[in-house]
Design an enzyme around this catalytic site. Structure first.
Site, mmCIF file in Angstrom:
data_model
loop_
_atom_site.group_PDB
_atom_site.id
_atom_site.type_symbol
_atom_site.label_atom_id
_atom_site.label_comp_id
_atom_site.label_asym_id
_atom_site.label_seq_id
_atom_site.Cartn_x
_atom_site.Cartn_y
_atom_site.Cartn_z
ATOM 1 N N SER A 1 0.851 -1.197 0.000
ATOM 2 C CA SER A 1 0.000 0.000 0.000
ATOM 3 C C SER A 1 0.880 1.238 0.000
ATOM 4 O O SER A 1 1.661 1.453 0.930
ATOM 5 C CB SER A 1 -0.883 0.008 1.248
ATOM 6 O OG SER A 1 -1.357 1.329 1.462
ATOM 7 N N HIS B 1 -1.443 -1.356 -4.117
ATOM 8 C CA HIS B 1 -2.694 -1.018 -3.431
ATOM 9 C C HIS B 1 -2.756 0.494 -3.199
ATOM 10 O O HIS B 1 -1.825 1.090 -2.641
ATOM 11 C CB HIS B 1 -2.719 -1.773 -2.098
ATOM 12 C CG HIS B 1 -3.966 -1.623 -1.294
ATOM 13 N ND1 HIS B 1 -5.092 -2.402 -1.489
ATOM 14 C CD2 HIS B 1 -4.270 -0.797 -0.258
ATOM 15 C CE1 HIS B 1 -6.025 -2.066 -0.614
ATOM 16 N NE2 HIS B 1 -5.548 -1.086 0.145
ATOM 17 N N ASP C 1 -4.927 3.558 -1.481
ATOM 18 C CA ASP C 1 -5.948 3.867 -0.485
ATOM 19 C C ASP C 1 -6.515 5.256 -0.713
ATOM 20 O O ASP C 1 -5.840 6.254 -0.458
ATOM 21 C CB ASP C 1 -5.337 3.780 0.922
ATOM 22 C CG ASP C 1 -5.055 2.344 1.315
ATOM 23 O OD1 ASP C 1 -5.996 1.536 1.283
ATOM 24 O OD2 ASP C 1 -3.886 2.027 1.627
ATOM 25 N N MET D 1 -9.044 8.081 0.374
ATOM 26 C CA MET D 1 -9.818 8.494 1.563
ATOM 27 C C MET D 1 -10.308 9.924 1.378
ATOM 28 O O MET D 1 -9.585 10.769 0.838
ATOM 29 C CB MET D 1 -8.927 8.440 2.806
ATOM 30 C CG MET D 1 -8.265 7.089 3.029
ATOM 31 S SD MET D 1 -7.330 7.080 4.573
ATOM 32 C CE MET D 1 -6.512 5.483 4.445
ATOM 33 N N HIS E 1 -8.697 0.905 -3.294
ATOM 34 C CA HIS E 1 -9.558 0.711 -2.125
ATOM 35 C C HIS E 1 -10.230 2.046 -1.828
ATOM 36 O O HIS E 1 -9.582 2.984 -1.371
ATOM 37 C CB HIS E 1 -8.657 0.237 -0.963
ATOM 38 C CG HIS E 1 -9.338 0.094 0.351
ATOM 39 N ND1 HIS E 1 -8.637 -0.135 1.519
ATOM 40 C CD2 HIS E 1 -10.656 0.138 0.710
ATOM 41 C CE1 HIS E 1 -9.486 -0.226 2.533
ATOM 42 N NE2 HIS E 1 -10.716 -0.048 2.062
ATOM 43 N N MET F 1 -12.272 4.394 0.223
ATOM 44 C CA MET F 1 -12.827 4.713 1.538
ATOM 45 C C MET F 1 -13.443 6.101 1.428
ATOM 46 O O MET F 1 -12.946 7.084 2.006
ATOM 47 C CB MET F 1 -11.720 4.662 2.599
ATOM 48 C CG MET F 1 -11.273 3.251 2.920
ATOM 49 S SD MET F 1 -9.647 3.176 3.701
ATOM 50 C CE MET F 1 -8.618 3.190 2.236
ATOM 51 N N MET G 1 -11.144 -5.985 6.301
ATOM 52 C CA MET G 1 -10.266 -5.032 7.000
ATOM 53 C C MET G 1 -9.770 -5.675 8.292
ATOM 54 O O MET G 1 -10.562 -6.206 9.074
ATOM 55 C CB MET G 1 -11.006 -3.730 7.337
ATOM 56 C CG MET G 1 -11.275 -2.811 6.160
ATOM 57 S SD MET G 1 -9.840 -2.435 5.129
ATOM 58 C CE MET G 1 -8.752 -1.577 6.276
ATOM 59 N N GLY H 1 -8.519 3.970 7.683
ATOM 60 C CA GLY H 1 -8.235 5.401 7.857
ATOM 61 C C GLY H 1 -6.760 5.727 7.953
ATOM 62 O O GLY H 1 -6.331 6.774 7.490
ATOM 63 N N GLY I 1 -0.137 1.823 9.671
ATOM 64 C CA GLY I 1 0.647 1.600 10.889
ATOM 65 C C GLY I 1 -0.139 1.214 12.127
ATOM 66 O O GLY I 1 0.348 1.362 13.245
ATOM 67 N N ASP J 1 -6.188 -6.472 4.938
ATOM 68 C CA ASP J 1 -5.593 -5.140 4.863
ATOM 69 C C ASP J 1 -5.514 -4.504 6.238
ATOM 70 O O ASP J 1 -6.543 -4.217 6.844
ATOM 71 C CB ASP J 1 -6.461 -4.292 3.915
ATOM 72 C CG ASP J 1 -5.935 -2.885 3.691
ATOM 73 O OD1 ASP J 1 -4.840 -2.569 4.169
ATOM 74 O OD2 ASP J 1 -6.642 -2.118 3.019
ATOM 75 N N GLY J 2 -4.268 -4.275 6.713
ATOM 76 C CA GLY J 2 -4.070 -3.540 7.947
ATOM 77 C C GLY J 2 -3.258 -4.293 8.977
ATOM 78 O O GLY J 2 -3.598 -5.416 9.357
ATOM 79 N N GLY K 1 1.443 -1.880 4.260
ATOM 80 C CA GLY K 1 1.905 -0.512 4.055
ATOM 81 C C GLY K 1 3.160 -0.224 4.842
ATOM 82 O O GLY K 1 4.282 -0.280 4.334
HETATM 83 C C1 DX5 Z 1 -6.012 1.566 6.036
HETATM 84 C C2 DX5 Z 1 -5.639 1.186 4.639
HETATM 85 C C3 DX5 Z 1 -4.510 0.255 4.509
HETATM 86 C C4 DX5 Z 1 -3.204 0.730 5.060
HETATM 87 C C5 DX5 Z 1 -2.519 -0.466 5.614
HETATM 88 O O1 DX5 Z 1 -7.209 2.250 6.013
HETATM 89 O O2 DX5 Z 1 -6.742 0.606 3.979
HETATM 90 O O3 DX5 Z 1 -4.348 -0.191 3.162
HETATM 91 O O4 DX5 Z 1 -2.370 1.325 4.111
HETATM 92 O O5 DX5 Z 1 -1.403 -0.006 6.245
HETATM 93 P P1 DX5 Z 1 -0.569 -0.864 7.273
HETATM 94 O O6 DX5 Z 1 -0.048 -2.060 6.541
HETATM 95 O O7 DX5 Z 1 0.505 0.091 7.671
HETATM 96 O O8 DX5 Z 1 -1.481 -1.221 8.398
HETATM 97 ZN ZN ZN Z 2 -6.376 -0.332 1.951
#
Ligand code: DX5
Ligand code: ZN
Length: 219
Positions: A7, A32, A34, A36, A65, A67, A136, A141, A144, A174-175, A196
């Site tokens: 990501s 990926h 994200d 938002m 993705h 959001m 998820m 959002g 890390g 994811d996450g 990510g």
């Molecule tokens: C969060 C995102 C993720 C995020 C994951 O809302 O959808 O894709 O980048 O990040 P890490 O791997 O750092 O949890």
């Molecule tokens: Zn994501």
């Protein structure tokens, strides 16, 4: 085949093409993105403009993705920008079947995302029509965050649902995914792994990518 999707949320945007090159060298399968909007989630990132730039940088499939509120209004823009996979949140979309059809008719693969508190069973009547179910494993959002542990049980539920409904969707997570827990998530049956911070905040981005890829590729 298991798929690793770094990501770019945690990437250094002052040098995005180099960052993407590094994950390609490490064996990344998808990129990926994200998206938002500061409404569906309390953070703002980027829109089709950056996806279009990513598409010029890489030949890897782009996994977008969304959001955002009212994702149906922006699907064409993201597909025109080069999205290969588009996932929309179950919690946001009222006419989910219509939006899934819209994504597919425009030529992309369609997926549904469920937040950590949305029961897997909620998507029972849409799974036959989707290419991807994104579970998820943190609250969406931010990058890390810490992996939420009952996600392993939810992956099992998704596997059961896939079998019972005779569907073929990929199970994406994811996450909070890092080199310590990715093995257990892979063993649980996930197909696509978004990561990510554990990749882009690592000292050696290519090595961190390769490490995750090796773990999911080994039996
Ligand atoms: C969060 C995102 C993720 C995020 C994951 O809302 O959808 O894709 O980048 O990040 P890490 O791997 O750092 O949890
Ligand atoms: Zn994501």
């Amino acid at each position: 085949m298991k798929i690793l999707a770094p990501s770019i949320l945690s990437a250094d945007f002052t040098n995005l093409s180099q960052q993407i090159r590094l994950v390609e060298m490490g064996g990344a399968d998808w990129i990926h993105c994200d998206v938002m909007d500061g409404h569906f989630v309390p953070n703002i990132t980027f829109g089709p403009f950056i996806v279009e730039a990513v598409n010029r940088i890489t030949n890897l499939p782009i996994d977008v993705h969304l959001m955002i509120e009212k994702p149906e209004l922006y699907i064409k823009d993201f597909i025109d920008a080069g999205a290969d996979y588009i996932t929309v949140h179950f919690e946001e979309v009222i006419h989910l079947n219509r939006v899934i059809n819209q994504i597919r008719e425009l030529g992309a693969n369609a997926g549904v995302v469920i937040n950590p508190s949305t029961p897997v069973s909620s998507v029972r009547d849409i799974v036959e029509y989707i290419d991807l179910l994104l579970i998820m494993t943190v609250n969406p959002g931010f990058g890390g965050q810490k992996f939420i542990h009952n996600s392993l049980r939810r992956i099992h539920e998704a596997l059961e649902l896939r079998e019972k409904s005779n569907s073929r969707f990929l199970i994406e997570v994811d996450g909070g995914i890092n080199n310590k827990i990715i093995k257990s998530i892979s063993d649980a049956g996930a197909d696509v792994f978004v990561a990510g911070a554990s990749i882009f905040k690592a000292e050696n981005i290519s090595a961190a990518t390769a490490e995750l890829k090796n773990i999911i590729s080994s039996k």
